[in-house]
Design an enzyme around this catalytic site. Structure first.
Site, short mmCIF file in Angstrom:
data_model
loop_
_atom_site.label_atom_id
_atom_site.label_comp_id
_atom_site.label_asym_id
_atom_site.label_seq_id
_atom_site.Cartn_x
_atom_site.Cartn_y
_atom_site.Cartn_z
N CYS A 1 0.83 -1.21 0.00
CA CYS A 1 0.00 0.00 0.00
C CYS A 1 0.87 1.26 0.00
O CYS A 1 0.45 2.31 -0.49
CB CYS A 1 -0.94 0.00 1.21
SG CYS A 1 -0.10 -0.24 2.78
N HIS B 1 -1.06 0.91 7.56
CA HIS B 1 -1.59 0.93 6.20
C HIS B 1 -1.49 2.35 5.64
O HIS B 1 -1.59 3.32 6.39
CB HIS B 1 -3.05 0.47 6.23
CG HIS B 1 -3.72 0.47 4.89
ND1 HIS B 1 -3.31 -0.34 3.85
CD2 HIS B 1 -4.77 1.19 4.40
CE1 HIS B 1 -4.08 -0.14 2.80
NE2 HIS B 1 -4.96 0.80 3.10
#
Length: 996
Positions: A454, A827
Site C-alpha cells: 500500500c 496501512h
C-alpha cells in the site's frame, strides 16, 4: 356392560353426570368377568380411544383399557395380538378417509401390559419392522414424534443391526422434510418440542451404538449438499448435529474436506445451509460445527468456497444478533467469518450500513446478553478498522455508534487477527482480492495490493494525480533508454485507459524495489518515494535522456532556456533549491551552500517549544484566505532573528518580513479581504506576533503545516558539542544555522517526520499529533535582486517591496495518510485531486495569463480517496477531519502544486502550457495495442467469471429477506414480547422469522 357404557358416553347428560356413571362401570370391570364380556369392553374402549370425536371420549377409552390391562391380563394379551397390531399399523382404524391419528399412542398404551407375556417378542419384532416402514413413508413431525416417544419408552422396539442404521438415516431424512405450517407461537413451540423428541431418539441410539453416528452424519451431509432438492431441507436438521459428540468433530471434518467425491458446489451448498442453522433456537454446539467446517475448508485451501459463502451469508448471520435466544452462536460464527476474511474488506463493508442500527437496538435492550455482545462486537469492529484502515468516510458513522464502548489494545487486535486468518501465506490469496465487477463510479482505477504494498500504491496514485508530471511521462517516446521511466509510463497509461477496476503494479514494483526492502513487509512510503525519484533522475541524468515534447516558451531568455534544457524531468517537476547559511557569532562571518531537494522533511518541534511564536529568516505566519499585502504599520513586521541577536550597527537594516500564508475556505459570495475576513474555520488572531488564524477542524492545541515549515526555517543555534568550525576564526565557535528556500519546485513534496527511533524499545515510534493542512499555501522564496525584475511580474504576488523575498502560491494536490502506530506496520492510503490552472476564455490582460481563483481551486476540484483497489469520491473536509475521528490515521506526505504566475514562472508556465497544448497525451502504438488487448482480455475474463459465479450462486441455499430482521427492529420500536429484539421472548411473527 359394554352397551351400558356406550349408552352413557353417547348420551346428552352433562359430563359430571356421565362421569359418575362411568365410574360405576369401571369399578365393576375390576371384578371377575367372562372372556366374551372382556372382549366386548376392549373393543368398545379401543373404538372410543381411536375414533372418539372428543377428548372426553378418548380419556374414557384410555381408562377402560388400563383397567382391563391390569385386572384381565390374559384377555388383554389375547386381544392385543400381533395380527391386530399389524392391521392397525398397515390399514389403520376407522372409516376410510378418516383413519385414526392415535394408533401409535394406542400401541404405546397397550405395550405396557404385554411386556412379560409370551407374545411380547413377536410384538417387538413386528414393531421394529413397522416403525422403519413408517419412517420411510415420511410421516409428519407429529407422527414422527409419536414414533420417537414410543421407541424411547420401549427401546426393545428400536430396529437392530443393519435396520437400525437404515432407521437412523431415514429418520434424518424425515427431519429434513419437517416444516412448521403455522406462525402462531404455541404451534411453533409444539413443533420445536416434536423436533426435540425425534432428535432425542437419535441421541439415544447413538449413545448405545456409536457405529451408527458416522453413517448418520454422512446421510445428513448428503441431504444438505444436494443440489437437486426442489425445497431446501428444514433447519430442524440443526437439532441432529447438537447430539454428535464433539470428540468426533476433527475426524468428521477431515474426512469431509478431503473427500474428492464431494464437488465444490456440493460443499458450498452444505456449508451455506449449515450457516443458516444459526437461526435454530434450540441447537447446542452448532456454531462449533460451522466454524470447524470453515476451518477445515481453509486447511485444504478451498478459498473460493469460503469467499462465496461468507459474502452471501454474513449479513444474515449478523441480523441474528438481534435475537437473544440465538445471539451467542451467531456472534461466534460472525467473529470467525470476519476475522478469517482478511484478504479483503468486502465482508466487513457489507455490514457497515447495519451496524449503527444493531448497536442502538442492543443498547436499548439493556440486558447482560446485549451488553456482553456489544463489547465483543466493538472489539471485532476495531479489529476490522485496524486490518482495513483507509475508509474514514465509511467508518465514521460506525465509529460514532461504538465510541462509548471499550477499545481493545493493539496486542489484543493482532492476537485475534493472527489466530484466525485462513492462511499465513498472503500469496495464496492474491488471486482472490476483491472481485470488482466494474470501474469505480469515479472513473478512476485502483491498484492491487501485492502484499503490504500500500505504501507504493499511495505514492503511485499521488504521482499519477500530479497531472503535469503524468502528461510528461505519458508523452515519452519509444526507445527512450529509460527502463524504469518506461515502466512508469506503461503503469500510468493503464491507470488512464484500462477498463479494469484495478490493475496490478507487479512489474513496476519489481523494477522500483529498493534493494534493502524486505519482501512482504510494510515499508516507509516516504523512503520509497525518495528512492523512486532519485532512480528516475539518475537514469535520465546518466545519458538515457528522453525526447522532450514540451516546447520552451518564446519568452524564455537564453540563460533560462539553457537552465531548463539541462534539467531532468524529476528536477523540472519536483526539484527545488535551498540555501543553508552558517553565521559565526564571534566574527559574524557567513558561509553558505546551495543544494537541491525533491522534498522537504519537516520535523516536529519539541513539545515545550511554542511553534506559533518561533521566528525565522522569513517570519512565518498562518492567515486566512486572503491575498498577501504588506502591513501598513511597519511596526507589525518582525525583523530577522540575526538582527535581534547582535548589537545594532549602522549598516544593518531589518529586512521586512514576508508571510507564509495558508488559505482555508471562503464563504460563497464574499470577496477576499486583505486585512480581515469572516472565513470558515478562521478565528481571530490570538497573538499579533504569532498566528492570525487557525485551519478549520484543527484542535486548538494542534500544529499546522506552516508551524512545521516555520520550525524548519527557523535558525538553529550550534553550541557546546555541536559548535561550528569557523574558517575565519580557525577554531570552534558558537554559530547559527539557517535554511532559506531559493527556488520553489513545481510540485512541492512535504514529508512530516512522524517516525522517531525510541532507544528504550529499539523501535521507531510514531508521533500521532494532529497537523492541520492548508488547502492553499503561500511560501516565501528568497530571490536574488538581479532576478527580481526578470522573473516576477509587478503586482502579482511577487516580492514584497524592500525585501528580497517573493511569495509563491501552492495548491494542495495529494495527502498520503499513514494508519497505525509504527512505520513497520499499519496501512497507507491517499487523498488526491487533480490541480490544474484554469484559464478563462478570452485574451489575458497585459499578456499575462490570469490564474484560477482561490474559489475555483478550493471548491470546484473533486477530491478522491485511493485505497488500494478501492477508489471513491471524497472531500477536503474528510482530509481535514480524518485524524479527529481516527487518531492513528495521520497525514504523512503532502503534495502541493505551484500555481501559475509564480517564481520561476517561465519554467512552470512552460510545463503547464505544454500540458494544455497537448491535451490528452497520444500513446505510442505498442502501448495502445497492449491496453486494447488487455481490455478485451478483461471482458472475456468477466464473461467467464460471470458464468462460474452464476453456477456458485445458484448452488447457494436461498435465504430470502434476511434483512427484514433489521428492518423490523427499525420500524417496530413499540413491539414487545419475549423474542422481539428488545425483550428476548417473542411475538409470533418475530419468532417464526427467527426460526424459519
Amino acid at each position: 356392560m359394554d352397551k351400558i357404557l356406550e349408552a352413557v358416553v353417547m348420551s346428552s347428560y352433562p359430563n359430571n353426570v356421565k362421569q359418575g356413571l362411568v365410574r360405576r362401570v369401571i369399578e365393576a370391570a375390576k371384578q371377575p368377568m367372562d372372556s366374551e364380556q372382556c372382549w366386548s369392553m376392549l373393543e368398545l374402549s379401543t373404538k372410543l380411544y381411536l375414533t372418539g370425536d372428543t377428548k372426553y371420549k378418548r380419556e374414557i377409552g384410555k381408562e377402560v383399557l388400563e383397567v382391563y390391562g391390569h385386572y384381565h391380563p390374559e384377555e388383554f394379551e389375547e386381544f392385543f395380538n400381533v395380527r391386530f397390531l399389524l392391521s392397525l399399523l398397515q390399514e389403520g382404524y376407522g372409516p376410510l378417509g378418516k383413519r385414526s391419528h392415535y394408533v401409535l399412542d394406542y400401541i404405546q398404551l397397550g405395550l405396557q401390559f404385554v411386556l412379560e407375556s409370551p407374545s411380547a417378542n413377536s410384538i417387538f419384532s413386528l414393531l421394529r419392522i413397522e416403525v422403519l416402514r413408517k419412517v420411510c413413508e415420511r410421516p409428519s413431525p407429529k407422527q414422527c414424534a409419536k414414533i420417537s416417544k414410543l421407541l424411547m419408552q420401549h427401546p426393545q422396539c428400536i430396529p437392530t443391526g443393519k435396520h437400525q442404521l437404515l432407521f437412523c438415516q431415514q429418520l434424518i431424512r424425515c427431519i429434513g422434510h419437517f416444516q412448521c405450517v403455522s406462525e402462531g407461537e404455541e404451534e411453533i413451540m409444539e413443533f420445536l418440542e416434536q423436533v426435540n423428541k425425534v432428535s432425542g431418539l437419535l441421541q439415544r441410539i447413538w449413545r448405545t451404538q456409536t457405529s451408527a453416528i458416522l453413517p448418520s452424519l454422512k446421510e445428513l451431509f448428503t441431504i444438505i449438499s444436494s443440489t437437486e432438492e426442489q425445497e431446501a431441507p428444514s433447519n430442524a436438521l440443526a437439532s441432529v448435529v447438537q447430539f454428535v459428540p464433539l470428540e468426533l468433530m476433527d475426524g468428521v471434518i477431515r474426512n469431509l474436506t478431503n473427500d474428492d467425491s464431494i464437488t465444490d458446489v456440493q460443499m458450498m451448498m452444505a456449508i451455506g445451509r449449515m450457516i443458516d442453522w444459526v437461526s435454530w433456537p434450540l441447537g447446542k454446539n452448532i456454531d462449533k460445527w460451522i466454524i470447524a467446517l470453515l476451518k477445515g475448508l481453509a486447511a485444504v485451501k478451498k478459498f473460493s468456497i469460503l469467499i462465496e459463502v461468507t459474502l452471501s451469508k454474513i449479513e444474515k448471520v449478523f441480523s441474528k444478533l438481534l435475537y437473544p435466544i440465538v445471539r451467542e452462536g451467531a456472534l461466534s460464527v460472525l467473529q470467525y467469518m470476519l476475522l478469517s476474511f482478511q484478504h479483503s474488506h468486502e465482508a466487513f463493508h457489507l455490514l457497515l450500513p447495519h451496524i449503527p442500527r444493531l448497536v442502538a437496538s442492543l443498547k436499548k435492550e439493556d440486558s447482560n446478553s446485549a451488553t456482553s455482545s456489544l463489547e465483543q462486537l466493538a472489539e471485532l469492529i476495531h479489529c476490522m478498522f485496524f486490518r482495513f484502515s483507509g475508509f474514514p468516510d465509511l467508518y465514521e458513522p460506525v465509529l460514532e455508534a461504538i465510541k462509548a464502548l471499550p477499545i481493545p489494545n493493539e496486542d489484543r487486535i493482532k492476537h485475534l487477527l493472527g489466530q484466525n486468518a485462513w492462511t499465513s501465506q498472503k500469496n495464496e490469496l492474491a488471486c482472490f482480492y476483491p472481485r470488482l465487477a466494474s470501474k469505480s463510479e469515479t472513473g478512476k482505477i485502483g491498484l492491487i495490493n501485492l502484499g503490504n504494498t500500500c505504501y507504493m500504491n499511495s505514492i503511485i496514485q499521488s504521482l499519477f494525480m500530479a497531472s503535469d508530471f503524468r502528461h510528461s511521462v505519458l508523452n515519452l517516446t519509444e526507445g527512450n533508454s529509460q527502463p524504469l521511466m518506461t515502466k512508469l509510463q506503461w503503469l500510468f497509461a493503464f491507470l488512464e485507459h484500462s477498463q479494469r477496476p484495478a490493475i496490478s503494479p507487479e512489474s513496476f514494483l519489481s523494477a522500483s524495489w529498493p534493494p534493502w526492502f524486505t519482501p512482504g513487509a510494510q515499508q516507509d512510503c516516504s523512503e520509497y518515494l525518495k528512492y523512486l525519484l532519485d532512480r528516475l533522475h539518475e537514469e535520465e541524468k546518466t545519458g538515457k535522456r528522453i525526447y522532450q515534447k514540451l516546447k520552451e516558451s518564446s519568452l524564455m531568455s537564453q540563460a533560462v532556456e539553457h537552465h531548463y534544457l539541462n534539467k531532468t524531468l524529476i528536477e523540472k517537476m519536483f526539484g527545488g533549491k535551498m540555501m543553508t547559511k552558517i553565521r559565526c557569532l564571534k566574527c559574524l562571518n557567513v558561509s553558505s551552500r546551495e543544494e537541491a531537494f525533491t522534498d522537504l522533511s519537516l520535523a516536529f518541534p519539541p513539545s515545550d517549544r511554542n511553534v506559533h511564536g518561533s521566528t525565522s529568516i522569513q517570519p512565518v505566519e498562518e492567515i486566512g484566505p486572503q491575498l498577501i499585502e504588506p502591513p501598513e504599520n511597519a511596526g507589525q513586521l518582525r525583523g530577522s532573528p540575526w538582527v535581534q541577536r547582535k548589537a545594532p550597527m549602522a549598516s544593518d537594516h531589518a529586512a521586512p518580513s514576508v508571510l507564509l500564508e495558508t488559505l482555508g475556505f471562503q464563504e460563497s459570495g464574499e470577496a477576499a479581504n486583505p486585512i480581515r475576513g469572516n472565513d470558515v474555520g478562521v478565528d481571530a488572531a490570538k497573538d499579533p506576533l504569532s498566528t492570525s488564524g487557525e485551519q478549520e477542524c484543527a484542535p486548538k492545541d494542534s500544529r499546522s503545516v506552516p508551524d512545521l515549515i516555520n520550525y524548519f526555517l527557523s535558525p538553529e543555534r550550534l553550541t557546546a558539542e555541536n559548535k561550528y568550525h569557523c574558517e575565519k576564526c580557525a577554531s570552534l565557535q558558537d554559530a547559527e544555522k539557517v535554511a532559506e528556500l531559493t527556488e520553489g519546485p513545481h510540485y512541492l513534496i512535504l514529508t512530516l517526520l512522524r517516525f522517531s527511533f525510541d532507544p528504550r524499545t529499539m523501535k521507531r515510534k510514531k508521533i500521532l499529533d494532529n497537523v492541520s493542512i492548508p488547502v492553499v499555501l503561500k511560501l516565501p522564496i528568497l530571490v536574488a535582486p538581479e532576478e527580481t525584475e526578470e522573473v516576477c511580474q509587478p503586482g502579482k504576488d511577487g516580492a514584497v517591496p524592500g525585501s528580497s523575498f517573493m511569495t509563491v502560491v501552492y495548491d494542495l494536490c495529494s495527502v498520503v495518510v499513514h494508519s497505525g502506530i509504527s512505520s513497520e506496520s499499519g496501512h497507507y492510503y491517499c487523498y488526491s485531486r487533480e490541480c490544474t490552472d484554469t484559464i478563462p476564455h478570452g485574451q489575458p490582460q497585459d499578456g499575462v495569463p490570469k490564474p484560477a481563483s482561490d474559489k475555483q481551486l478550493d471548491f470546484e476540484i473533486q477530491w478522491y480517496l485511493f485505497n488500494d483497489t478501492r477508489v471513491s469520491f471524497s472531500s477536503f473536509e474528510s482530509v481535514s477531519n480524518v485524524t479527529s475521528f481516527f487518531p492513528k490515521d495521520t497525514a504523512y506526505v503532502l503534495f502541493y502544486r505551484q500555481r501559475l504566475g509564480q517564481q520561476g514562472c517561465l519554467l512552470h508556465e512552460a510545463l503547464a502550457e505544454a500540458g494544455r497544448l497537448h491535451g490528452e497525451p497520444s500513446l505510442h502504438k505498442d502501448l495502445m495495442e497492449a491496453i486494447s488487448k488487455d481490455n478485451i482480455l478483461f471482458l472475456q475474463e468477466q464473461e467467464k467469471e460471470a458464468r462460474n459465479r452464476a453456477a456458485y450462486i445458484s448452488a447457494l441455499p436461498k435465504s430470502p429477506l434476511w434483512w427484514r430482521d433489521l428492518d423490523r427492529d427499525k420500524d417496530d420500536d413499540s413491539s414487545s414480547g419475549g423474542c422481539s429484539p428488545a425483550a428476548g421472548g417473542g411475538g409470533s411473527g418475530s419468532f417464526h422469522g427467527l426460526v424459519f
